[in-house]
Design a protein around this motif. Structure first.
Motif, mmCIF file in Angstrom:
data_model
loop_
_atom_site.group_PDB
_atom_site.id
_atom_site.type_symbol
_atom_site.label_atom_id
_atom_site.label_comp_id
_atom_site.label_asym_id
_atom_site.label_seq_id
_atom_site.Cartn_x
_atom_site.Cartn_y
_atom_site.Cartn_z
ATOM 1 N N PRO A 1 0.734 -1.272 -0.168
ATOM 2 C CA PRO A 1 0.035 -0.111 -0.189
ATOM 3 C C PRO A 1 0.771 1.235 0.107
ATOM 4 O O PRO A 1 0.314 2.235 -0.589
ATOM 5 C CB PRO A 1 -0.690 -0.165 1.328
ATOM 6 N N GLY A 2 2.163 1.198 0.617
ATOM 7 C CA GLY A 2 2.937 2.615 0.656
ATOM 8 C C GLY A 2 3.725 2.681 -0.727
ATOM 9 O O GLY A 2 4.359 3.972 -0.642
ATOM 10 N N SER A 3 3.251 1.923 -1.633
ATOM 11 C CA SER A 3 3.998 2.049 -2.888
ATOM 12 C C SER A 3 3.181 3.311 -4.092
ATOM 13 O O SER A 3 3.617 3.416 -4.948
ATOM 14 C CB SER A 3 4.181 0.762 -3.817
ATOM 15 N N GLY A 4 1.791 3.698 -3.146
ATOM 16 C CA GLY A 4 1.208 4.511 -4.037
ATOM 17 C C GLY A 4 -0.113 4.271 -4.630
ATOM 18 O O GLY A 4 -0.296 2.920 -5.052
ATOM 19 N N ILE A 5 -1.009 5.060 -4.633
ATOM 20 C CA ILE A 5 -2.343 4.838 -5.490
ATOM 21 C C ILE A 5 -1.987 4.394 -6.947
ATOM 22 O O ILE A 5 -1.331 5.072 -7.453
ATOM 23 C CB ILE A 5 -3.223 5.964 -5.192
ATOM 24 N N VAL A 6 -2.348 3.197 -7.382
ATOM 25 C CA VAL A 6 -2.273 2.900 -8.863
ATOM 26 C C VAL A 6 -3.160 3.779 -9.719
ATOM 27 O O VAL A 6 -2.629 4.141 -10.654
ATOM 28 C CB VAL A 6 -2.576 1.330 -9.055
ATOM 29 N N ALA A 7 -4.480 3.934 -9.370
ATOM 30 C CA ALA A 7 -5.101 4.665 -10.285
ATOM 31 C C ALA A 7 -6.447 5.333 -9.340
ATOM 32 O O ALA A 7 -6.875 4.637 -8.540
ATOM 33 C CB ALA A 7 -5.739 4.029 -11.303
ATOM 34 N N ILE A 8 -7.126 6.357 -9.753
ATOM 35 C CA ILE A 8 -7.992 6.688 -9.126
ATOM 36 C C ILE A 8 -9.416 7.177 -10.323
ATOM 37 O O ILE A 8 -8.902 7.571 -11.427
ATOM 38 C CB ILE A 8 -8.047 8.107 -8.520
ATOM 39 N N GLU A 9 -10.334 6.763 -10.321
ATOM 40 C CA GLU A 9 -11.535 6.923 -11.141
ATOM 41 C C GLU A 9 -12.615 7.526 -10.431
ATOM 42 O O GLU A 9 -12.963 7.117 -9.211
ATOM 43 C CB GLU A 9 -11.943 5.627 -11.954
ATOM 44 N N THR A 10 -13.249 8.370 -11.444
ATOM 45 C CA THR A 10 -14.569 9.053 -10.587
ATOM 46 C C THR A 10 -15.937 8.871 -11.433
ATOM 47 O O THR A 10 -15.700 8.739 -12.616
ATOM 48 C CB THR A 10 -14.229 10.481 -10.440
ATOM 49 N N HIS A 11 -16.654 8.405 -10.729
ATOM 50 C CA HIS A 11 -18.258 8.167 -11.281
ATOM 51 C C HIS A 11 -19.296 9.151 -10.956
ATOM 52 O O HIS A 11 -19.598 9.359 -9.818
ATOM 53 C CB HIS A 11 -18.365 6.709 -10.831
ATOM 54 N N GLU A 12 -19.987 9.489 -11.767
ATOM 55 C CA GLU A 12 -20.891 10.480 -11.546
ATOM 56 C C GLU A 12 -22.291 9.524 -11.490
ATOM 57 O O GLU A 12 -22.547 8.653 -12.057
ATOM 58 C CB GLU A 12 -21.122 11.391 -12.724
#
Length: 312
Positions: free
Chosen positions: A298-309
């Protein structure tokens, strides 16, 4: 979405066999080709819901979505553009054992193959591009991931039309429709736990999800708007606990609190800060952002962020 395009969704379904990655290819009967599971969006569906449904219909395997692995675009014989969104989707041993697949008029066979063989067998360059993005994630040891989802409460009645304490302000009729509509999309990402501000509008937003999961809502004053306005909010402790747990979770909170949640999520995972933090926390009512985090590191960073409306 544009009306001139045809939208679809699917996934790179994967599992580990004797320490090696295997991905699932489908052999289609009509087209005599080899491709990735996918299909068109049904009316009222979100892309995430479509991906989960189509994967199950074509392969018999029930999955939850992981990190997004790309979007393919190509021209159909009708001259319309087809746009297909893909996610990585791990098939657990239990899901494989309970697969309901049998050869049918659409799918002649399904096949688990190694990554190199998959690249040779796929019939279309657009599928190979999606597979290459999946392989990149494998090479970076980013898989598997777990999602932490920041959800803004659904549409509430306005402060002007409410003369009681703000924490008791209820959802509007539209907000209640939104609360029901987001259940499917959230389930698509494998949510199993719910943490919510105790404010009525937040709790009521996740009640339908809670019912679908048969899981109680965990209240946390630390991510309430009242605590935030009084300078006593503590998004750090809530986010830290969820990162340590490494389990899919939704955090239901308020517009002003969401930037703190995303900021603390970046800090807790060692993620470089950037403009994405602002866009992923500036959510409309009932919208949510999914942060995909590596289970092993987990400390290696967020792999991706996606947003849903919201669709309502």
């Amino acid at each position: 979405m544009t009306e001139t395009a045809v939208y679809a969704a699917g996934g790179v379904v994967w599992r580990m066999v004797e320490g090696k990655y295997r991905v699932l290819l489908i052999h289609r009967t009509k087209y005599r080709d080899v491709t990735l599971p996918k299909g068109k969006v049904d009316p009222g569906e979100t892309l995430a819901e479509t991906a989960v449904r189509e994967i199950r219909e074509e392969t018999g395997i029930r999955v939850s979505l992981g990190v997004p692995v790309g979007v393919s675009r190509y021209r159909m014989p009708s001259s319309r553009t087809k746009i297909v969104h893909y996610w990585a989707a791990e098939a657990t041993d239990a899901a494989v054992r309970t697969s309901t697949f049998v050869p049918n008029k659409e799918i002649a066979a399904i096949e688990w193959v190694g990554l190199k063989k998959a690249r040779k067998h796929l019939s279309y360059p657009v599928d190979i591009e999606i597979l290459d993005e999946f392989v990149r994630l494998v090479d970076e040891h980013a898989l598997p991931t777990f999602p932490i989802i920041a959800l803004r409460h659904a549409k509430a009645r306005t402060r002007e039309e409410w003369n009681q304490e703000d924490a008791a302000r209820p959802l509007s009729p539209r907000g209640r429709r939104q609360a029901n509509a987001i259940v499917g999309p959230l389930l698509a990402f494998g949510v199993r736990r719910i943490v919510s501000s105790p404010a009525e509008r937040c709790v009521r937003t996740v009640v339908p999800l809670s019912a679908a999961l048969a899981q109680r809502v965990q209240m946390s004053e630390a991510i309430s708007q009242d605590a935030w306005e009084e300078g006593r909010s503590d998004a750090r402790s809530v986010v830290g606990e969820r990162v340590r747990a490494r389990k899919p979770v939704v955090l239901a909170s308020h517009g002003p609190v969401l930037p703190d949640i995303m900021h603390e999520l970046a800090l807790a995972t060692g993620t470089m800060r950037g403009s994405y933090l602002g866009s992923s926390s500036a959510l409309e009512p009932a919208a949510f952002s999914v942060a995909h985090i590596p289970v092993a590191h987990p400390g290696s960073g967020i792999v991706a962020i996606e947003t849903h409306e919201p669709q309502v």
